[in-house]
Design a protein around this motif. Structure first.
Motif, PDB file in Angstrom:
ATOM      1  N   LEU A 291       0.823  -1.207   0.000  1.00  0.00           N
ATOM      2  CA  LEU A 291       0.000   0.000   0.000  1.00  0.00           C
ATOM      3  C   LEU A 291       0.860   1.261   0.000  1.00  0.00           C
ATOM      4  CD1 LEU A 291      -2.896  -1.038   2.429  1.00  0.00           C
ATOM      5  CD2 LEU A 291      -2.704  -1.342  -0.046  1.00  0.00           C
ATOM      6  N   GLY A 292       2.074   1.146  -0.532  1.00  0.00           N
ATOM      7  CA  GLY A 292       2.954   2.296  -0.672  1.00  0.00           C
ATOM      8  C   GLY A 292       3.725   2.625   0.586  1.00  0.00           C
ATOM      9  N   SER A 339       7.616   7.141  -7.702  1.00  0.00           N
ATOM     10  CA  SER A 339       6.238   7.555  -7.392  1.00  0.00           C
ATOM     11  C   SER A 339       5.290   6.364  -7.294  1.00  0.00           C
ATOM     12  CB  SER A 339       5.735   8.545  -8.447  1.00  0.00           C
ATOM     13  OG  SER A 339       6.433   9.772  -8.353  1.00  0.00           O
ATOM     14  N   SER A 340       5.733   5.182  -7.684  1.00  0.00           N
ATOM     15  CA  SER A 340       4.900   3.988  -7.500  1.00  0.00           C
ATOM     16  C   SER A 340       4.667   3.719  -6.020  1.00  0.00           C
ATOM     17  CB  SER A 340       5.561   2.769  -8.145  1.00  0.00           C
ATOM     18  OG  SER A 340       6.753   2.402  -7.454  1.00  0.00           O
ATOM     19  N   MET A 341       5.498   4.331  -5.156  1.00  0.00           N
ATOM     20  CA  MET A 341       5.381   4.107  -3.725  1.00  0.00           C
ATOM     21  C   MET A 341       4.549   5.173  -3.013  1.00  0.00           C
ATOM     22  SD  MET A 341       9.052   2.572  -2.589  1.00  0.00           S
ATOM     23  CE  MET A 341       9.914   4.098  -2.887  1.00  0.00           C
ATOM     24  N   LEU A 342       3.899   6.056  -3.748  1.00  0.00           N
ATOM     25  CA  LEU A 342       2.964   6.972  -3.102  1.00  0.00           C
ATOM     26  C   LEU A 342       1.862   6.159  -2.428  1.00  0.00           C
ATOM     27  CD1 LEU A 342       2.660   9.753  -5.835  1.00  0.00           C
ATOM     28  CD2 LEU A 342       3.775   9.953  -3.602  1.00  0.00           C
ATOM     29  N   PRO A 343       1.347   6.618  -1.276  1.00  0.00           N
ATOM     30  CA  PRO A 343       0.394   5.805  -0.504  1.00  0.00           C
ATOM     31  C   PRO A 343      -0.867   5.441  -1.273  1.00  0.00           C
ATOM     32  CG  PRO A 343       0.516   8.068   0.338  1.00  0.00           C
ATOM     33  CD  PRO A 343       1.637   7.904  -0.625  1.00  0.00           C
ATOM     34  N   ILE A 344      -1.308   4.206  -1.096  1.00  0.00           N
ATOM     35  CA  ILE A 344      -2.489   3.644  -1.763  1.00  0.00           C
ATOM     36  C   ILE A 344      -3.606   3.458  -0.739  1.00  0.00           C
ATOM     37  CG2 ILE A 344      -3.371   1.509  -2.822  1.00  0.00           C
ATOM     38  CD1 ILE A 344      -0.648   1.223  -4.207  1.00  0.00           C
ATOM     39  N   ASN A 500       5.288   1.456   6.636  1.00  0.00           N
ATOM     40  CA  ASN A 500       4.365   1.354   7.770  1.00  0.00           C
ATOM     41  C   ASN A 500       3.737  -0.033   7.859  1.00  0.00           C
ATOM     42  OD1 ASN A 500       4.113   4.326   6.540  1.00  0.00           O
ATOM     43  ND2 ASN A 500       4.014   4.403   8.761  1.00  0.00           N
ATOM     44  N   LEU A 501       3.353  -0.400   9.066  1.00  0.00           N
ATOM     45  CA  LEU A 501       2.764  -1.714   9.321  1.00  0.00           C
ATOM     46  C   LEU A 501       1.504  -1.932   8.485  1.00  0.00           C
ATOM     47  CD1 LEU A 501       2.847  -4.332  10.974  1.00  0.00           C
ATOM     48  CD2 LEU A 501       1.563  -3.152  12.778  1.00  0.00           C
TER      49      LEU A 501
END
Length: 618
Positions: A291-292, A339-344, A500-501
């Protein structure tokens, strides 16, 4: 396409591989997935020399290591000399670097091969072929351009080597021109500049000399019988958006989840819905940021994150001289793959202005307020923003070319029905998002989620208006704010120090238990590893849970080898964090018809149990 395509679909691959039986050839793809490098909060000086992009602090600290450890040297540093730097450094900084070197020498070294040797004695041997896919920034990039500006760097690594450090210090503008992609096409820039992913195990075994990434796992795999004939590193250019990987590079897999969709799709690999079930036995997902990573958003917004916010004043000065906040933001934005790791998942996953699923008792500020301003709704005109609102703010304050790249490549929303999820299988932008698409239709696939936890990880931030009239950045992290749970403008939550968890754990523990996201009923096992670092080890030792350093953890290596050897069924789940409780609070639910179906199944099982109990009584 690439060597990976040839391995998958046949073609002009070496004869030795053409003779491989269909099922045995690519039976297992245990794919460890790692995103970024972070530093422990309590050890930022001890591990500072490998800070992202290095900077002055990194070069100086590495110089101390070079003098004390024959594993680390400085090839090709040219006219840059450590002695000249030492003469101008403050005494306090020099002392910090010496303490860093002393800690490294006193670190507890454990036998890298011990895990493999132990399993070998138990009869564990290589079984499934293994494909390892590095995460973002893990693969080295080398120059293949032959223009006048590129010739000095020909076949030199401009990412992941001391050549990178030398170029960054002595030719910063030249290094930036090479490492940044074209802002409009997302491909090679003009002028004959051409960077390509290094190949083979060398592509990701070490980031720089002495700082291992995949090497520990390679050593243990080799101990039970793996070598280049039955294991493969699928290195790729992580700067590219995933659609451009197909245009120019080979498919990697956060990339693997995308690959599962690509390989089945007619407009992709054309393998059909049953390809994964035929050829992939297991997916080992290590520290996967499904989820990023929240830290990706402030990195794109202002070129900042915890790593920069918590540096001391001298280190900040050095870093700003080499790469200012504005330059870092531009650099990150010009590498669309990051930017693929921006939060989902938006506010449904990360919370809103009053609530977040991972809020803890006694918190003074909810995690749901992602970007905070000390004087919210005041004269400065800024208000606190949730993750959804922060993404919109990013889009409204950045250049059109960046917004077009992101929106044309990724999607960060949530699909709440099976109909939506199935429709998204036709939309390439959705393929990276597990909350908008499904797992492959592969009932025989096994997924193993192995990740660390228990290490403070950045969760939200405090910002303030920028005071630099010459900067294009409207806001900057409020590093002067340290109070309660706020440390230099950063609020820490739970995770592995980088991810993050909720990101590493939600899909494995809850999301993929929903029918629309896992209609084939793929089996998923979770094994959490608490962060238990050794005091004097700069990499945390054999029981670390750090996002990157976990690759050297002994228990993780043991688990990977067991899956590769075909003994994954022996692994029992281990969930010790509060992820299940957090996941139940996320505002994403199973569809009503499948809730009813699940209830019917439970009632059916209960009736069978009752009959068995009656027979026992009789």
């Amino acid at each position: 396409m690439s060597a990976l395509r040839r391995r998958i679909f046949g073609g002009s691959s070496p004869a030795a591989r053409e003779d491989t039986p269909e099922k045995a050839g690519v039976r297992l793809v245990p794919v460890p997935k790692i995103i970024t490098v972070d530093r422990p909060k309590t050890r930022k000086r001890r591990t500072g020399f490998i800070f992202f992009l290095g900077g002055l602090f990194g070069i100086v600290a590495a110089g101390f290591f070079a003098g004390k450890n024959d594993l680390i040297d400085f090839p090709d540093m040219g006219e840059l000399r450590m002695d000249s730097l030492m003469d101008v450094l403050p005494a306090g900084f020099v002392k910090d670097a010496r303490d860093l070197a002393r800690g490294e020498r006193e670190a507890v070294n454990y036998d890298s091969f011990s895990v493999g040797l132990n399993l070998l004695a138990q009869g564990v041997r290589a079984n499934h072929p293994v494909v390892m896919i590095p995460g973002v920034i893990s693969t080295g990039l080398e120059s293949w351009g032959t223009s006048n500006k590129s010739r000095p760097y020909f076949r030199k690594r401009l990412w992941g080597s001391w050549s990178m450090m030398r170029a960054l210090v002595l030719d910063k503008e030249g290094w930036k021109r090479h490492i940044m992609l074209d802002k409009y096409t997302g491909l090679d820039p003009e002028g004959g500049i051409k960077l390509r992913a290094a190949q083979g195990f060398d592509a990701a075994d070490f980031f720089i000399t002495g700082y291992w990434i995949w090497n520990k796992i390679l050593e243990n795999l080799a101990t039970i019988g793996y070598d280049p004939t039955n294991s493969f590193t699928a290195a790729y250019d992580w700067r590219l958006s995933y659609k451009n990987l197909e245009v120019r590079d080979h498919m990697g897999g956060q990339v693997l989840f995308y690959f599962f969709h690509w390989v089945a799709a007619e407009e992709g690999g054309g393998g059909g819905d049953d390809w994964v079930d035929k050829f992939v036995d297991s997916w080992v997902n290590i520290s996967g940021c499904m989820l990023g990573a929240l830290k990706g958003l402030p990195a794109m917004l202002s070129g900042e994150m915890k790593d920069t916010a918590q540096l001391n004043a001298f280190a900040v000065y050095g870093l700003e001289k080499f790469l200012s906040r504005e330059e870092r933001a531009e650099l990150f934005r010009a590498m669309p793959g990051i930017s693929s790791m921006l939060p989902i998942g938006g506010d449904a996953v990360w919370g809103n202005a009053t609530w977040a699923p991972d809020d803890l008792p006694g918190q003074t500020t909810t995690f749901g307020q992602f970007l905070n301003f000390k004087h919210m709704n005041g004269s400065n005109g800024y208000r606190n923003l949730t993750v959804d609102q922060s993404l919109e703010y990013l889009y409204t304050t950045t250049e059109d070319w960046y917004v077009n790249q992101v929106k044309g490549s990724w999607s960060h929303g949530v699909s709440h029905t099976t109909q939506e999820v199935e429709a998204n299988e036709k939309d390439q932008r959705k393929w990276i998002n597990p909350l908008e698409t499904r797992l492959p239709l592969a009932p025989n696939l096994k997924i193993y989620c192995f990740y660390g936890m228990g290490k403070p990880t950045e969760r939200s931030y405090f910002y303030r208006p920028s005071e630099n009239p010459l900067s294009n950045l409207n806001i900057t992290m409020d590093t002067t704010l340290t109070q309660s749970e706020i440390d230099h403008g950063v609020i820490m939550g739970e995770g592995d120090g980088t991810v993050n968890l909720l990101s590493v754990g939600y899909m494995c523990n809850k999301g993929w238990k929903m029918h629309r996201y896992n209609p084939a009923g793929v089996e998923i096992k979770v094994f959490e590893m608490p962060h238990e670092p050794e005091r004097f080890s700069p990499r945390g030792g054999p029981n670390t849970g750090d996002h990157v350093d976990i690759l050297g953890r002994q228990s993780l290596n043991d688990l990977i080898l067991r899956v590769a050897a075909g003994k994954g069924a022996d692994i029992e789940e281990n969930v010790v964090s509060g992820i299940k409780g957090y996941a139940n609070k996320v505002k994403i639910w199973e569809e009503e018809e499948w809730v009813v179906e699940s209830i019917k199944r439970i009632e059916s099982v209960e009736k069978v149990i009752e009959k068995v109990d009656v027979k026992k009584e009789v």
